[in-house]
Design an enzyme around this catalytic site. Sequence first.
Site, PDB file in Angstrom:
ATOM      1  N   SER A 142     -21.772  15.114  39.237  1.00  0.00           N
ATOM      2  CA  SER A 142     -22.561  14.439  38.194  1.00  0.00           C
ATOM      3  C   SER A 142     -23.495  15.475  37.582  1.00  0.00           C
ATOM      4  O   SER A 142     -23.760  16.520  38.199  1.00  0.00           O
ATOM      5  CB  SER A 142     -23.392  13.326  38.845  1.00  0.00           C
ATOM      6  OG  SER A 142     -24.372  12.839  37.952  1.00  0.00           O
ATOM      7  N   TYR A 155     -28.761   9.657  45.544  1.00  0.00           N
ATOM      8  CA  TYR A 155     -27.662  10.050  44.643  1.00  0.00           C
ATOM      9  C   TYR A 155     -27.771  11.529  44.272  1.00  0.00           C
ATOM     10  O   TYR A 155     -26.797  12.279  44.341  1.00  0.00           O
ATOM     11  CB  TYR A 155     -27.715   9.165  43.387  1.00  0.00           C
ATOM     12  CG  TYR A 155     -26.528   9.297  42.455  1.00  0.00           C
ATOM     13  CD1 TYR A 155     -25.379   8.542  42.656  1.00  0.00           C
ATOM     14  CD2 TYR A 155     -26.567  10.160  41.361  1.00  0.00           C
ATOM     15  CE1 TYR A 155     -24.290   8.649  41.788  1.00  0.00           C
ATOM     16  CE2 TYR A 155     -25.488  10.269  40.496  1.00  0.00           C
ATOM     17  CZ  TYR A 155     -24.354   9.515  40.703  1.00  0.00           C
ATOM     18  OH  TYR A 155     -23.279   9.614  39.850  1.00  0.00           O
TER      19      TYR A 155
HETATM   20  P1  NAD Z   1     -17.001   2.634  39.296  1.00  0.00           P
HETATM   21  O1  NAD Z   1     -17.998   1.757  39.967  1.00  0.00           O
HETATM   22  O2  NAD Z   1     -16.340   2.163  38.026  1.00  0.00           O
HETATM   23  O3  NAD Z   1     -15.854   3.041  40.313  1.00  0.00           O
HETATM   24  C1  NAD Z   1     -16.150   3.411  41.634  1.00  0.00           C
HETATM   25  C2  NAD Z   1     -14.907   3.277  42.459  1.00  0.00           C
HETATM   26  O4  NAD Z   1     -15.250   3.620  43.810  1.00  0.00           O
HETATM   27  C3  NAD Z   1     -14.328   1.871  42.495  1.00  0.00           C
HETATM   28  O5  NAD Z   1     -12.911   1.952  42.513  1.00  0.00           O
HETATM   29  C4  NAD Z   1     -14.845   1.320  43.814  1.00  0.00           C
HETATM   30  O6  NAD Z   1     -14.006   0.330  44.362  1.00  0.00           O
HETATM   31  C5  NAD Z   1     -14.807   2.585  44.655  1.00  0.00           C
HETATM   32  N1  NAD Z   1     -15.672   2.534  45.829  1.00  0.00           N
HETATM   33  C6  NAD Z   1     -16.979   2.216  45.915  1.00  0.00           C
HETATM   34  N2  NAD Z   1     -17.383   2.230  47.207  1.00  0.00           N
HETATM   35  C7  NAD Z   1     -16.292   2.571  47.936  1.00  0.00           C
HETATM   36  C8  NAD Z   1     -16.046   2.739  49.328  1.00  0.00           C
HETATM   37  N3  NAD Z   1     -16.997   2.536  50.248  1.00  0.00           N
HETATM   38  N4  NAD Z   1     -14.795   3.085  49.730  1.00  0.00           N
HETATM   39  C9  NAD Z   1     -13.797   3.267  48.819  1.00  0.00           C
HETATM   40  N5  NAD Z   1     -13.969   3.109  47.502  1.00  0.00           N
HETATM   41  C10 NAD Z   1     -15.205   2.766  47.065  1.00  0.00           C
HETATM   42  O7  NAD Z   1     -17.771   4.009  39.083  1.00  0.00           O
HETATM   43  P2  NAD Z   1     -17.531   5.233  38.075  1.00  0.00           P
HETATM   44  O8  NAD Z   1     -18.620   5.157  37.079  1.00  0.00           O
HETATM   45  O9  NAD Z   1     -16.121   5.350  37.649  1.00  0.00           O
HETATM   46  O10 NAD Z   1     -17.903   6.432  39.069  1.00  0.00           O
HETATM   47  C11 NAD Z   1     -16.932   7.254  39.720  1.00  0.00           C
HETATM   48  C12 NAD Z   1     -17.593   8.541  40.167  1.00  0.00           C
HETATM   49  O11 NAD Z   1     -18.139   9.219  39.034  1.00  0.00           O
HETATM   50  C13 NAD Z   1     -18.748   8.357  41.146  1.00  0.00           C
HETATM   51  O12 NAD Z   1     -18.725   9.364  42.120  1.00  0.00           O
HETATM   52  C14 NAD Z   1     -19.967   8.505  40.260  1.00  0.00           C
HETATM   53  O13 NAD Z   1     -21.098   8.952  40.968  1.00  0.00           O
HETATM   54  C15 NAD Z   1     -19.470   9.548  39.281  1.00  0.00           C
HETATM   55  N6  NAD Z   1     -20.229   9.579  38.023  1.00  0.00           N
HETATM   56  C16 NAD Z   1     -20.264   8.477  37.204  1.00  0.00           C
HETATM   57  C17 NAD Z   1     -21.009   8.547  36.018  1.00  0.00           C
HETATM   58  C18 NAD Z   1     -21.099   7.373  35.068  1.00  0.00           C
HETATM   59  O14 NAD Z   1     -21.926   7.424  34.135  1.00  0.00           O
HETATM   60  N7  NAD Z   1     -20.299   6.348  35.189  1.00  0.00           N
HETATM   61  C19 NAD Z   1     -21.711   9.720  35.714  1.00  0.00           C
HETATM   62  C20 NAD Z   1     -21.644  10.803  36.582  1.00  0.00           C
HETATM   63  C21 NAD Z   1     -20.897  10.718  37.746  1.00  0.00           C
END
Ligand code: NAD
Length: 260
Positions: A142, A155
């Site tokens: 991130s 985080y």
């Molecule tokens: P999201 O909530 O849409 O997806 C998260 C996924 O992780 C889902 O499939 C969920 O079922 C799974 N998950 C959660 N807890 C779990 C567990 N204990 N075991 C197995 N699976 C689990 O989130 P996203 O926004 O797509 O985020 C994905 C990654 O990207 C994360 O690591 C997040 O920190 C990172 N990220 C997201 C953003 C953003 O703005 N959305 C920005 C920077 C980084």
Amino acid sequence: MATRKTAVITGSTSGIGLAIAQALAGEGHNVVVNSFSDTEADHAIADAIAKQHGVKSAYVKADMSKAAECRALVAKAAEAFGSVDILINNAGIQHVAPVEEFPIEKWDAIIAINLSSAFHTVAAAIPLMKKAGGGRIVNIASAHGLVASPFKSAYVAAKHGIMGLTKTVALELARDKVTCNAICPGYVLTPLVEAQIPDQMKAHAMDRETVIREVMLDKQPTKEFVTVEQIAAAALFLCSDAAAQVNGTHLSVDGGWTAA
Ligand code: NAD
């Protein structure tokens, strides 16, 4: 990676992980879709990917907060498809609170899911990648892997931690044709973020565009969300032959956030 490979994407039933799974399948790779819920809808995602792209795809339940399940995910993928050539550590959760009030169980869960899970999946995948003569590891970090924001102690700590893990793994495997890199997204328009927009519009009495620009994208200089497809394209690049010498580094896709 020109020939058909097997990719494991943690947390890939929604958002960024799902987009990466679809993109890798689009390149002809077999994909293992993961989450912790094990619903019919989860399995349907894997089936739809297989049908759409003519690849093999399976849903494997594993709770990324549990060490043994992280390692079992990799083992089950190898058992099903013969190898694990691409590992995308994507599963992640968030909790926002001042550090002195941060719930201990939330701290533990975020460190486990956002950081320790990658240690376990990487440890399980390395022998398979070495045996196969190479591999790709991409950790979804991130902008918070590079800079901090208040109230996100767990985080930010986990994401800074995964940057260190990325570099260490890259050095350890540099002679094994395995690369390990991170992607540092800014704010990405995932379903989770999209769902917050109407509430923010009400709370701030603003229209959609103003909420996005002034509330949600306060720190993102382009004032535009990153899309999941843009993150998936970055992941495809890091998994490609062209990126064979890109190792132990990160690709920021954050609209300029960390340039400031
Ligand atoms: P999201 O909530 O849409 O997806 C998260 C996924 O992780 C889902 O499939 C969920 O079922 C799974 N998950 C959660 N807890 C779990 C567990 N204990 N075991 C197995 N699976 C689990 O989130 P996203 O926004 O797509 O985020 C994905 C990654 O990207 C994360 O690591 C997040 O920190 C990172 N990220 C997201 C953003 C953003 O703005 N959305 C920005 C920077 C980084």
